[in-house]
Design a protein around this motif. Structure first.
Motif, mmCIF file in Angstrom:
data_model
loop_
_atom_site.group_PDB
_atom_site.id
_atom_site.type_symbol
_atom_site.label_atom_id
_atom_site.label_comp_id
_atom_site.label_asym_id
_atom_site.label_seq_id
_atom_site.Cartn_x
_atom_site.Cartn_y
_atom_site.Cartn_z
ATOM 1 N N VAL A 50 12.186 0.731 -5.099
ATOM 2 C CA VAL A 50 11.265 0.884 -4.241
ATOM 3 C C VAL A 50 10.113 1.330 -4.971
ATOM 4 C CG1 VAL A 50 11.285 2.141 -2.299
ATOM 5 C CG2 VAL A 50 9.682 -0.652 -2.431
ATOM 6 N N MET A 51 9.662 1.570 -4.827
ATOM 7 C CA MET A 51 8.967 3.073 -5.844
ATOM 8 C C MET A 51 8.427 2.544 -7.087
ATOM 9 S SD MET A 51 9.257 5.379 -3.444
ATOM 10 C CE MET A 51 7.633 6.547 -4.977
ATOM 11 N N ALA A 103 6.276 0.200 -4.837
ATOM 12 C CA ALA A 103 4.750 1.001 -4.026
ATOM 13 C C ALA A 103 4.270 2.056 -4.951
ATOM 14 C CB ALA A 103 6.013 1.958 -3.311
ATOM 15 N N GLY A 107 0.366 0.458 -4.789
ATOM 16 C CA GLY A 107 -1.195 1.689 -4.312
ATOM 17 C C GLY A 107 -2.220 2.011 -5.668
#
Length: 274
Positions: free
Chosen positions: A82-83, A86, A90
């Motif tokens: 998921v990084m 994410a 952001g």
């Protein structure tokens, strides 16, 4: 109809596809802006409902067309998977936040005293158009990066998904064109100038679309980040701009129902056809 449309885009270079798709979204904005040739005024409740619809489409597109594919195409498990999404999400929100603080602009239903960005003596019309231009950057970018993923040969990026996203963006650009040009006409601007400024607000979409497609083509590993980046930018616009604009009067329920309708339509198109 959709089958033939998909076949057409599959037969051309994806970067050209991104350009054609985003020119389409620009032309739909122009079609909405053309309403000033037939009407001088439009009820505030109708405009708020249209803006709510726009927000619903953008939120649904952010998840179904951008975030979900970004997570799916990322390797690994758990946090590792998921990084990329994410981080990209952001960064997209921070990018629009920075533009919002720097570029002078004025949201549609706000007074001149509530303009945002650096202090300027620019005319109210210019500030209004710049606000919608900010809104349209992530929309064009979102379509472009999906076409770029197709050009890079990434399995999770498909022509149907990119085309459906462009159609969804186009659908919400129609009321957006109305929402930009009508207030200008109501302030006494001529029909031609109101139309000109209304459609010009979306000219940035083909530019952002081509940039997104070319960037992903040359830097394939950035696709999950790029998709999430566009999603973060779009969600920032909805929360910071679209929703507050619909809450300035007594038609909040109309705007909310418009939001729900836009979300349902975009979700249905993406899941059923994308």
């Amino acid at each position: 109809m959709f089958t033939r449309l998909f076949e057409f885009f599959e037969s051309i270079d994806p970067v050209w596809g991104a350009l054609i798709a985003t020119v389409f979204t620009w032309l739909v904005t122009a079609a909405g802006a053309s309403f000033v040739f037939f009407f001088k005024n439009m009820k505030r409740g109708v405009l708020d409902g249209m803006l709510g619809f726009t927000g619903g489409v953008m939120v649904a597109a952010s998840f179904w067309s951008l975030l979900a594919p970004a997570i799916e195409m990322s390797g690994g498990e758990g946090f590792e998977k998921v990084m990329p999404a994410a981080i990209g999400f952001g960064l997209g929100a921070l990018f629009l936040f920075s533009l919002d603080k720097l570029l002078p602009h004025l949201h549609i239903n706000f007074t001149p005293e509530e303009s945002e960005g650096l202090d300027t003596s620019w005319h109210r019309t210019t500030l209004l158009v710049l606000a919608i231009t900010l809104h349209n950057i992530p929309e064009g970018l979102a379509v472009g990066v999906l076409f770029g993923g197709v050009a890079a040969g990434i399995p999770e990026a498909s022509i149907p998904a990119a085309v459906i996203l462009a159609i969804g963006i186009g659908i919400q650009n129609f009321p957006e064109g109305i929402a930009v040009s009508m207030p200008l006409r109501r302030q006494g601007m001529s029909r031609r100038r109101s139309f000109f400024y209304g459609q010009m607000s979306a000219i940035v979409e083909p530019i952002a679309g081509v940039i997104g497609a070319v960037a992903v083509t040359f830097f394939t590993p950035v696709l999950p980040y790029a998709l999430a980046f566009a999603a973060g930018a779009m969600i920032f616009v909805v929360v910071e701009e679209v929703i507050p604009e619909t809450q300035q009067d007594k038609y909040t329920d109309v705007a909310t129902l418009g939001f729900i309708g836009g979300f349902l339509i975009m979700m249905t198109l993406d899941v059923a056809l994308g």
